[in-house]
Scaffold this active site. Structure first.
Site, PDB file in Angstrom:
ATOM      1  N   GLY A  96      52.642  72.350  58.592  1.00 26.29           N
ATOM      2  CA  GLY A  96      53.689  71.566  59.242  1.00 26.29           C
ATOM      3  C   GLY A  96      54.994  72.355  59.301  1.00 26.29           C
ATOM      4  N   GLY A 113      54.912  67.787  53.435  1.00 25.27           N
ATOM      5  CA  GLY A 113      56.363  67.770  53.643  1.00 25.27           C
ATOM      6  C   GLY A 113      57.165  67.582  52.371  1.00 25.27           C
ATOM      7  N   SER A 155      52.364  71.459  52.535  1.00 31.96           N
ATOM      8  CA  SER A 155      53.365  72.414  52.047  1.00 31.96           C
ATOM      9  C   SER A 155      52.815  73.826  51.899  1.00 31.96           C
ATOM     10  CB  SER A 155      53.990  71.918  50.737  1.00 31.96           C
ATOM     11  OG  SER A 155      54.641  70.682  50.944  1.00 31.96           O
ATOM     12  N   GLU A 170      50.264  60.671  58.698  1.00 31.33           N
ATOM     13  CA  GLU A 170      51.419  59.960  59.264  1.00 31.33           C
ATOM     14  C   GLU A 170      50.965  58.927  60.297  1.00 31.33           C
ATOM     15  OE1 GLU A 170      53.605  63.493  60.325  1.00 31.33           O
ATOM     16  OE2 GLU A 170      53.925  63.895  58.194  1.00 31.33           O
ATOM     17  N   ASN A 222      51.284  72.390  63.013  1.00 32.33           N
ATOM     18  CA  ASN A 222      51.561  71.022  63.465  1.00 32.33           C
ATOM     19  C   ASN A 222      53.072  70.880  63.576  1.00 32.33           C
ATOM     20  OD1 ASN A 222      51.832  68.306  63.900  1.00 32.33           O
ATOM     21  ND2 ASN A 222      51.198  67.672  61.838  1.00 32.33           N
ATOM     22  N   TRP A 223      53.559  70.904  64.819  1.00 36.95           N
ATOM     23  CA  TRP A 223      55.013  70.839  65.018  1.00 36.95           C
ATOM     24  C   TRP A 223      55.560  69.440  64.726  1.00 36.95           C
ATOM     25  CZ3 TRP A 223      56.302  73.737  70.273  1.00 36.95           C
ATOM     26  CH2 TRP A 223      55.935  75.087  70.154  1.00 36.95           C
ATOM     27  N   LYS A 224      54.682  68.454  64.637  1.00 33.61           N
ATOM     28  CA  LYS A 224      55.100  67.048  64.521  1.00 33.61           C
ATOM     29  C   LYS A 224      56.080  66.735  65.669  1.00 33.61           C
ATOM     30  CE  LYS A 224      54.488  67.379  59.584  1.00 33.61           C
ATOM     31  NZ  LYS A 224      54.402  66.593  58.375  1.00 33.61           N
ATOM     32  N   GLU A 227      44.287  67.179  53.508  1.00 31.21           N
ATOM     33  CA  GLU A 227      45.740  67.125  53.355  1.00 31.21           C
ATOM     34  C   GLU A 227      46.108  66.038  52.343  1.00 31.21           C
ATOM     35  OE1 GLU A 227      47.900  68.945  56.932  1.00 31.21           O
ATOM     36  OE2 GLU A 227      47.699  66.825  57.304  1.00 31.21           O
ATOM     37  N   HIS A 241      45.871  62.156  61.245  1.00 33.40           N
ATOM     38  CA  HIS A 241      46.906  62.687  60.349  1.00 33.40           C
ATOM     39  C   HIS A 241      47.425  61.528  59.493  1.00 33.40           C
ATOM     40  CE1 HIS A 241      50.650  64.450  58.918  1.00 33.40           C
ATOM     41  NE2 HIS A 241      50.135  65.615  59.228  1.00 33.40           N
TER      42      HIS A 241
HETATM   43  C1  PEP Z   1      51.210  68.480  58.154  1.00 34.98           C
HETATM   44  O1  PEP Z   1      52.042  67.853  58.777  1.00 34.98           O
HETATM   45  O2  PEP Z   1      50.021  68.424  58.509  1.00 34.98           O
HETATM   46  C2  PEP Z   1      51.643  69.290  57.018  1.00 34.98           C
HETATM   47  C3  PEP Z   1      50.729  69.857  56.274  1.00 34.98           C
HETATM   48  O3  PEP Z   1      52.987  69.371  56.804  1.00 34.98           O
HETATM   49  P1  PEP Z   1      53.739  70.345  55.759  1.00 34.98           P
HETATM   50  O4  PEP Z   1      53.114  71.724  55.900  1.00 34.98           O
HETATM   51  O5  PEP Z   1      55.173  70.333  56.196  1.00 34.98           O
HETATM   52  O6  PEP Z   1      53.523  69.795  54.403  1.00 34.98           O
END
Ligand code: PEP
Length: 258
Positions: free
Chosen positions: A231, A172, A210, A97, A10-12, A166, A95
């Protein structure tokens, strides 16, 4: 035959034409012989670029959201049919976010999953609890409520979705759920799916939060963790390729079919 693991990046809201070019070329070259499926979920403006760059490789293309509407006066929205035109096979929905910053409800997430499925796009449905909810002992209740909404709306084809657990406190933050904590929630979700479909074992349950090169192998070794939603680490080719290698090496759970 056993089910392959699935690793989705997931590049966000990150990337640029130049950075994407280098990243996708490195991923395409590094995934020629891997034994898992790999998806990159990119910002909508880059779909055409990445569709071209990934051509001939094992990489699949994903979006980070999809409109609940099929077409019409919905300024700023991108429909599932538009995504399909760019070769998109997966779309992240719900997600944390988007739930947090865009007010997406369980019901909307469930409808987005339905719209995606109707257009041949596999939804990667995200569920997860906040830190306050975990500390209040509500993890199971929260993820089951989020999942129940999706099952309610998509009952007949629920085995065609991908689920990403998640925990919000792990996204993050550099703080990862332990393999045992993650497995516990994945087992709950599997059980909930099994009550809705005879094909619950087919559903990929991804862990996200993470995930990195150092912790991927132990998370992916859990019996109900079928892959990862990644992410930050998906933006660096060497890190993402190490996670992919861990998924590729990790023995698929016995008795599962692809
Ligand atoms: C995500 O954005 O779905 C995610 C898991 O981010 P990260 O790996 O940076 O925690």
């Amino acid at each position: 035959m056993s089910k392959k693991k699935l690793i989705a990046g997931n590049w966000k809201m990150n990337g640029s034409l130049e950075a994407n070019d280098a990243l996708v070329r490195a991923l395409a070259a590094g995934t020629k012989d891997v034994a898992c499926d790999v998806v990159v979920c990119v910002p909508a403006p880059y779909l055409a670029q990445v569709q071209m760059l990934k051509s001939g490789s094992r990489l699949e293309l994903g979006a980070q959201d999809v409109s609940v509407h099929s077409n019409g006066a919905y300024t700023g929205e991108v429909s599932a049919a538009m995504l399909r035109e760019f070769g998109v096979r997966y779309a992240i929905v719900g997600h944390s976010e988007r739930r947090q910053y865009h007010g997406e409800t369980d019901a909307l997430v469930a409808e987005k999953a339905r719209t995606a499925l109707a257009h041949g796009v596999t939804p990667i449905v995200c569920v997860g609890e906040t830190l306050a909810e975990r500390e209040a002992g509500q993890t199971g209740e929260v993820v089951k409520r989020q999942m129940a909404a999706v099952i309610h709306v998509n009952g007949h084809c629920i085995s065609e979705i991908v689920v990403a657990y998640e925990p919000v406190w792990a996204i993050g933050t550099g703080q990862t759920a332990s393999p045992e904590q993650a497995q516990q929630v994945h087992a709950l979700l599997r059980q909930q799916l099994a009550a809705a479909t005879a094909h619950a074992e087919r559903v990929h349950l991804l862990y996200g939060g993470s995930m990195n090169a150092a912790n991927a192998a132990s998370l992916l070794a859990q019996p109900d963790i079928d892959g990862g939603l990644v992410g930050g680490a998906s933006l660096k080719a060497p890190d993402f390729l190490q996670i992919i290698a861990a998924a590729s090496a990790s023995a698929p759970a016995a008795g599962r079919t692809n």
